[in-house]
Every structure is written in structure tokens, then in C-alpha cells.
Scaffold this motif. Structure first.
Motif, PDB file in Angstrom:
ATOM      1  N   ASN A 125       0.824  -1.211   0.000  1.00  0.00           N
ATOM      2  CA  ASN A 125       0.000   0.000   0.000  1.00  0.00           C
ATOM      3  C   ASN A 125       0.857   1.260   0.000  1.00  0.00           C
ATOM      4  N   ALA A 126       2.003   1.198   0.649  1.00  0.00           N
ATOM      5  CA  ALA A 126       2.893   2.368   0.683  1.00  0.00           C
ATOM      6  C   ALA A 126       3.466   2.671  -0.693  1.00  0.00           C
ATOM      7  N   VAL A 127       3.912   1.636  -1.411  1.00  0.00           N
ATOM      8  CA  VAL A 127       4.484   1.886  -2.738  1.00  0.00           C
ATOM      9  C   VAL A 127       3.400   2.345  -3.714  1.00  0.00           C
TER      10      VAL A 127
ATOM     11  N   GLY B 292      -5.476  -0.557  -6.665  1.00  0.00           N
ATOM     12  CA  GLY B 292      -6.645  -0.424  -5.809  1.00  0.00           C
ATOM     13  C   GLY B 292      -6.279  -0.935  -4.413  1.00  0.00           C
ATOM     14  N   ALA B 293      -7.059  -0.571  -3.429  1.00  0.00           N
ATOM     15  CA  ALA B 293      -6.723  -0.914  -2.045  1.00  0.00           C
ATOM     16  C   ALA B 293      -6.610  -2.415  -1.828  1.00  0.00           C
ATOM     17  N   LEU B 294      -7.579  -3.165  -2.304  1.00  0.00           N
ATOM     18  CA  LEU B 294      -7.558  -4.621  -2.109  1.00  0.00           C
ATOM     19  C   LEU B 294      -6.432  -5.267  -2.911  1.00  0.00           C
ATOM     20  N   GLY B 295      -6.237  -4.832  -4.142  1.00  0.00           N
ATOM     21  CA  GLY B 295      -5.165  -5.379  -4.977  1.00  0.00           C
ATOM     22  C   GLY B 295      -3.789  -5.105  -4.399  1.00  0.00           C
ATOM     23  N   ASN B 296      -3.585  -3.885  -3.889  1.00  0.00           N
ATOM     24  CA  ASN B 296      -2.306  -3.541  -3.259  1.00  0.00           C
ATOM     25  C   ASN B 296      -2.050  -4.409  -2.033  1.00  0.00           C
ATOM     26  N   THR B 297      -3.089  -4.609  -1.237  1.00  0.00           N
ATOM     27  CA  THR B 297      -2.952  -5.405  -0.019  1.00  0.00           C
ATOM     28  C   THR B 297      -2.646  -6.855  -0.342  1.00  0.00           C
TER      29      THR B 297
ATOM     30  N   THR C  97       4.289  -5.507  -5.497  1.00  0.00           N
ATOM     31  CA  THR C  97       3.166  -4.635  -5.849  1.00  0.00           C
ATOM     32  C   THR C  97       3.556  -3.665  -6.956  1.00  0.00           C
ATOM     33  N   ALA C  98       4.753  -3.100  -6.876  1.00  0.00           N
ATOM     34  CA  ALA C  98       5.208  -2.179  -7.921  1.00  0.00           C
ATOM     35  C   ALA C  98       5.319  -2.880  -9.267  1.00  0.00           C
TER      36      ALA C  98
END
Length: 101
Positions: free
Chosen positions: A20-22, A32-37, A85-86
Motif C-alpha cells: 500500500n505504501a508503494v 486499488g486498495a484490495l489489490g495492493n494489499t 506490488t510495484a
């Protein structure tokens, strides 16, 4: 709880935070929030496990809480979650941009 389970939980949480930070810092990597998590947690668990295999001192002593090992798990999981995530975010958003053209 076993040390392995504690390490895994730390890696999952740190990976989710790193993901979520990156995404907050790189808008082209946002899933998106769920995808990042989810991507961060998967990266945190995978990267943290790999880091533990490469550096056995991060496993900690059996039955004892080792703050250094816990910190190592958190940092390793957070960085690995951020990196995965990145990578996934940039690939997904680049491919979505190409499909729109």
C-alpha cells in the motif's frame, strides 16, 4: 504459537503495508486498495520466506522472542511486498493502457 507462524504473520502484515505504501507513492503502480494489499501480502510472505532461507539468523531462537529477528522479518516482508506490488501494478497498468488504444 510456533516461530514459523509468527514470522509468516509478520511477513504478511509488513508486505501488505509495503504494498500500500508503494502504491501511494507510485500512482502508475496502484492496483486499488484490495489489490495492493493482496499483492503486498503475497510478496511479503514469499520474499520473507526467501530471506529467511538465505539468512537463517532471521528465524530467531526456538521458543524465545528475538526482537532483531522480528524486525528483520518485518523489513524483509515490507520491502518484498512493495517490490511485488510495484512490478504487478506497472505491468497491469501498462497493459491496460495499451489495450485502451
Amino acid at each position: 504459537m510456533s516461530a514459523t507462524l509468527v514470522n509468516l504473520i509478520i511477513q504478511l502484515i509488513a508486505g501488505a503495508v509495503g504494498g500500500n505504501a508503494v502504491a501511494a507513492g507510485m500512482k502508475n503502480a496502484d492496483l486499488g486498495a484490495l489489490g495492493n494489499t493482496i499483492a503486498g501480502a503475497i510478496g511479503g510472505a514469499g520474499g520473507g520466506t526467501l530471506l529467511t532461507a538465505l539468512l537463517p539468523m532471521l528465524q530467531g531462537a526456538a521458543g524465545n522472542v528475538d526482537i532483531g529477528a522480528l524486525a528483520g522479518q518485518a523489513v524483509g516482508g515490507g520491502v518484498a511486498g512493495a517490490v511485488l506490488t510495484a512490478i504487478v501494478g506497472v505491468i497491469k497498468n501498462t497493459m491496460a493502457g495499451q489495450a485502451a488504444k
